[in-house]
Motif scaffolding. Structure first.
Motif, PDB file in Angstrom:
ATOM      1  N   UNK A 151       0.841  -1.211   0.000  1.00 55.35           N
ATOM      2  CA  UNK A 151       0.000   0.000   0.000  1.00 55.35           C
ATOM      3  C   UNK A 151       0.868   1.250   0.000  1.00 55.35           C
ATOM      4  N   UNK A 152       1.944   1.251   0.806  1.00 63.26           N
ATOM      5  CA  UNK A 152       2.835   2.414   0.873  1.00 63.26           C
ATOM      6  C   UNK A 152       3.567   2.603  -0.451  1.00 63.26           C
ATOM      7  N   UNK A 153       3.969   1.488  -1.066  1.00 67.30           N
ATOM      8  CA  UNK A 153       4.701   1.574  -2.337  1.00 67.30           C
ATOM      9  C   UNK A 153       3.796   2.054  -3.472  1.00 67.30           C
ATOM     10  N   UNK A 154       2.528   1.673  -3.428  1.00 72.96           N
ATOM     11  CA  UNK A 154       1.586   2.114  -4.468  1.00 72.96           C
ATOM     12  C   UNK A 154       1.333   3.612  -4.390  1.00 72.96           C
ATOM     13  N   UNK A 155       1.472   4.197  -3.187  1.00 72.90           N
ATOM     14  CA  UNK A 155       1.324   5.646  -3.058  1.00 72.90           C
ATOM     15  C   UNK A 155       2.489   6.369  -3.725  1.00 72.90           C
ATOM     16  N   UNK A 184       7.240   5.482  15.434  1.00 80.01           N
ATOM     17  CA  UNK A 184       7.999   6.727  15.339  1.00 80.01           C
ATOM     18  C   UNK A 184       7.852   7.518  16.643  1.00 80.01           C
ATOM     19  N   UNK A 185       8.904   8.212  17.054  1.00 82.04           N
ATOM     20  CA  UNK A 185       8.770   9.050  18.260  1.00 82.04           C
ATOM     21  C   UNK A 185       7.750  10.159  18.025  1.00 82.04           C
ATOM     22  N   UNK A 186       7.070  10.553  19.087  1.00 78.22           N
ATOM     23  CA  UNK A 186       6.035  11.574  18.970  1.00 78.22           C
ATOM     24  C   UNK A 186       6.646  12.949  18.764  1.00 78.22           C
ATOM     25  N   UNK A 187       5.945  13.779  17.990  1.00 80.99           N
ATOM     26  CA  UNK A 187       6.370  15.165  17.813  1.00 80.99           C
ATOM     27  C   UNK A 187       5.940  16.023  19.007  1.00 80.99           C
ATOM     28  N   UNK A 188       5.044  15.475  19.837  1.00 78.65           N
ATOM     29  CA  UNK A 188       4.544  16.224  20.996  1.00 78.65           C
ATOM     30  C   UNK A 188       5.339  15.853  22.240  1.00 78.65           C
ATOM     31  N   UNK A 189       5.725  16.856  22.975  1.00 76.85           N
ATOM     32  CA  UNK A 189       6.354  16.613  24.277  1.00 76.85           C
ATOM     33  C   UNK A 189       5.261  16.666  25.337  1.00 76.85           C
ATOM     34  N   UNK A 190       5.144  15.601  26.105  1.00 74.21           N
ATOM     35  CA  UNK A 190       4.134  15.581  27.148  1.00 74.21           C
ATOM     36  C   UNK A 190       4.511  16.543  28.265  1.00 74.21           C
ATOM     37  N   UNK A 191       3.494  17.235  28.811  1.00 72.29           N
ATOM     38  CA  UNK A 191       3.772  18.057  29.988  1.00 72.29           C
ATOM     39  C   UNK A 191       3.842  17.151  31.220  1.00 72.29           C
ATOM     40  N   UNK A 192       4.106  17.724  32.364  1.00 74.31           N
ATOM     41  CA  UNK A 192       4.358  16.916  33.571  1.00 74.31           C
ATOM     42  C   UNK A 192       3.148  16.050  33.938  1.00 74.31           C
ATOM     43  N   UNK A 193       1.937  16.623  33.839  1.00 69.07           N
ATOM     44  CA  UNK A 193       0.732  15.860  34.194  1.00 69.07           C
ATOM     45  C   UNK A 193       0.483  14.726  33.203  1.00 69.07           C
ATOM     46  N   UNK A 194       0.658  15.014  31.923  1.00 72.34           N
ATOM     47  CA  UNK A 194       0.465  13.973  30.904  1.00 72.34           C
ATOM     48  C   UNK A 194       1.460  12.834  31.101  1.00 72.34           C
ATOM     49  N   UNK A 259       0.966   9.311  13.787  1.00 72.33           N
ATOM     50  CA  UNK A 259       1.719   8.785  14.944  1.00 72.33           C
ATOM     51  C   UNK A 259       2.096   7.320  14.774  1.00 72.33           C
ATOM     52  N   UNK A 260       1.192   6.524  14.159  1.00 74.08           N
ATOM     53  CA  UNK A 260       1.395   5.069  14.067  1.00 74.08           C
ATOM     54  C   UNK A 260       1.269   4.600  12.622  1.00 74.08           C
ATOM     55  N   UNK A 261       1.906   5.331  11.708  1.00 74.92           N
ATOM     56  CA  UNK A 261       1.773   5.024  10.283  1.00 74.92           C
ATOM     57  C   UNK A 261       2.166   3.606   9.913  1.00 74.92           C
TER      58      UNK A 261
END
Length: 722
Positions: A151-155, A184-194, A259-261
């Protein structure tokens, strides 16, 4: 011959029937049998049973799909529990949990594990295609990686299948089954509560523990889910992610893809084509799909490697099925997590009082997010506007119209929220007072101006708008009240330059309507959204900074004891759509009952105060979560027959009832007439769940003996409808 119990979609207490087969069939095997001279699909529930009827009368299994993987034992245990808890025939529960393809008497294609393609060692030694052949060159470069799906190659190149075939013949390509998914690592940095919330759940991996993630709107609950899921998926386990509504799926899937491609994902909801849904169900059952996203029915998906369950917007009423098998998907998800010994995360900005009570009592672990994830975002300013003495323009106060005009001129985006679709609630004759009721329900018909129709929003009966009153002949009929279509027209007249978009079940009926709406909002092509409940939760529109709520208090006139809880959740959720980015948010709620405590709690944006007050009141009257309920319902052509039927059953059961169980009714339902049937109900209530289920079992035993084809009956355990 070996005798088997087969679960069939038949309304008999256990739904199990005895059939013969020359060899022992495995539990969970799909079979075709003859039932009342029809070919039907069943599931082998037990083999090597001793028949309790004359073996000469036992029919043979006609077809056994022995080449298909059987449904697993833990899935069968889940369905057995579901049927038992909700007092529903086992065979019918099993059928309800299967996708359409597995209910048809024919074999299904078994999905094969996806292959990932890369260049072999020989291929890597070859000269790549010339760069002037851009797409061939791009495909070759992609194959230099560790592995790409077809599927990825057909794109990259639509000719990928043909080129792969050619290069494979040369020995340049190697194909391997999927390894552990690369996260893949997330582009978002979690805050302390998260981060604290995520780490708390991670400490419970490999054991059952329910967590309530209570986070204010915009606090980034989804990023917490994703952070936990990433660890589970990286370990090769499966994640079940339940959403309340289909319309939340497209936006979530876009974030999931980012996030989970590389993670094989299955999407299961009612708008998925039946063939695709069956294949995704099987992929999940075979462990090929690792991330399973779906609405309430997805809770029944068999999963061999379940490592985490997430229930987003856990308070939402959409998790409760309101007909046939009346299950609560959130509660079954908790049972599944316990069955699989894995953590479950229930997330909400307005948790159900049942979940909040369990978190306060220690049965659930509470994790709290008190800050909005976007550092510049703050909770919106909420104003309550009493409209009792104001002159309204099609539901709008002068203050509301002025706010909308100013926000448009300043480049903001607004949401006008009304929990009612259509043009207006009712059509009215000013001469004689006639209103147009549904001939099949005890409900008013709703005017849909553009379609020139009156529609019933309960049974979907439709008729053309009449030219005159059927009672007095008056042709000047009046639309009374406001619906989303009328609000839309009012705004177009008030702000003709603004792009006004109505979002309700009528305007989002087609599969791609939501994707198109998101595209238009992202492109700043929408200035004002006019929406119903489907817009109140889960959506994140960065430019949206003003919410106007019309007719906020309509539900408070209901006899439903949950009405304040539902209204509070609705208002908090829709208020939370405002100010999720840099721009400050503002909410204006119009009401005729400004002194009601619900509005004070919404203005303060304080769930805890509301929950404490409501729970104190519920405790006084032993209402859920301090007591348990079951509704026994009956419907007939007229209400008298339905009431008499329940009274007759009650007379038989009453001497056997446990003393801890109270009985209320029978009485007509709040909406008596629905689809040409009139409905009555009786409530069983107790502070003892065990005693209540014993009482319900007695009722069901007697109900099954009173077979009257003119009367239909049902059992609703933990009812959400009054």
């Amino acid at each position: 011959m070996i005798y088997h119990h087969i679960a069939l979609n038949v309304p008999i207490s256990d739904g199990l029937f005895t059939y013969a087969h020359p060899t022992a069939l495995p539990q969970g095997c799909r079979v075709v049998v003859s039932f009342r001279n029809k070919k039907v699909v069943g599931i082998v529930w037990a083999s090597h049973i001793t028949p309790d009827i004359d073996t000469a009368k036992i029919l043979p299994v006609q077809t056994a799909f022995a080449d298909e993987p059987p449904l697993p034992a833990n899935w069968m245990a889940l369905l057995a529990f579901t049927a038992r808890y909700y007092h529903y025939p086992l065979g019918q529960a099993v059928s309800a949990a299967l996708p359409l393809g597995l209910k048809e008497p024919k074999p299904v294609a078994i999905p094969q594990p996806p292959l990932f393609y890369s260049l072999s060692q020989v291929g890597r030694e070859q000269t790549p295609p010339p760069q002037r052949f851009h797409k061939q060159y791009a495909l070759w470069q992609a194959l230099l990686s560790d592995g790409q799906s077809l599927a990825a190659l057909k794109k990259i190149n639509t000719q990928a299948p043909k080129l792969l075939e050619t290069w494979t013949a040369e020995g340049w390509i190697q194909a391997n089954a999927a390894d552990m998914p690369v996260i893949k690592p997330s582009e978002h940095r979690l805050n302390a509560e998260q981060k604290a919330a995520s780490e708390a759940v991670q400490t419970a991996f490999g054991s059952f523990m329910p967590f309530l993630l209570y986070g204010i709107t915009g606090s980034g609950k989804t990023e917490v889910y994703f952070d936990i899921a990433a660890k589970v998926l990286a370990a090769g386990k499966q994640v079940l992610f339940l959403l309340p509504e289909i319309n939340l799926t497209p936006q979530l899937l876009k974030r999931v893809q980012a996030r989970f491609g590389g993670v094989p994902t299955a999407v299961l909801h009612s708008q998925t084509a039946s063939g695709r849904r069956t294949q995704d169900y099987l992929r999940a059952m075979l462990g090929q799909a690792k991330l399973i996203i779906g609405t309430r029915l997805a809770v029944f998906t068999p999963l061999p490697d379940l490592g985490l369950v997430v229930v987003d917007e856990e308070h939402d009423g959409s998790f409760k099925q309101d007909n046939e098998l009346r299950y609560q998907a959130r509660d079954l998800a908790i049972w599944r997590a316990k069955q699989e010994n894995c953590p479950i995360v229930l997330g909400s900005a307005t948790p159900s009082l049942e979940s909040w009570h369990k978190a306060q009592s220690g049965a659930y672990r509470l994790q709290t997010l008190t800050e909005r994830a976007h550092t510049a975002a703050h909770l919106p300013q909420v104003d309550i506007l009493p409209i009792g003495r104001l002159k309204l323009d099609n539901g709008f106060s002068p203050q509301a119209l002025k706010l909308l005009q100013n926000n448009y001129q300043q480049g903001g985006m607004s949401l006008v929220y009304l929990n009612r679709r259509g043009f207006a609630p009712a059509l009215f004759c000013g001469e004689c007072g006639h209103t147009f009721g549904c001939p099949r329900c005890s409900a008013k018909m709703v005017l849909h101006q553009r379609a020139r129709q009156l529609r019933c929003h309960h049974c979907d009966f439709r008729q053309p708008v009449p030219y005159a009153c059927p009672e007095c002949g008056n042709q000047d009929l009046t639309a009374v009240g406001q619906g989303t279509q009328r609000i839309e027209e009012t705004l177009r007249a008030w702000l003709p330059q603004a792009a006004v978009v109505r979002v309700d079940r009528d305007s989002t009926a087609h599969q791609n309507d939501w994707a198109d709406l998101y595209r238009r909002i992202a492109a700043d092509e929408v200035d004002i959204l006019v929406g119903t409940q489907m817009l109140s939760k889960g959506h994140d529109f960065a430019r949206l900074n003003l919410v106007i709520v019309l007719n906020a208090d309509g539900s408070l006139y209901s006899a439903d004891f949950r009405a304040p809880e539902k209204l509070f959740a609705e208002l908090m959720q829709v208020s939370g759509r405002a100010g999720r980015s840099e721009t400050a948010g503002r909410v204006l709620i119009q009401t005729r009952l400004p002194e009601h405590p619900v509005f004070a709690a919404v203005k303060a944006q304080d769930y805890r105060i509301f929950a404490e007050n409501e729970l104190a009141e519920r405790r006084l009257f032993a209402m859920p979560p301090f007591g348990f309920q079951t509704a026994i319902r009956a419907d007939a052509a007229n209400i008298g027959d339905a009431l008499q039927f329940l009274q007759d059953i009650q007379a038989v059961v009453a001497p056997l009832m446990p003393s801890e169980v109270s009985v209320f009714g029978p009485a007509p339902m709040l909406m008596v007439r629905l689809a040409e049937r009139e409905r009555a109900q009786i409530f069983l209530e107790s502070v003892s769940r065990k005693a209540l289920h014993h009482a319900v079992g007695l009722w069901v035993q007697v109900l099954q003996q009173y077979r009257d084809h003119k009367i239909r009956w049902s059992v609703d355990v933990d009812p959400a409808e009054m």
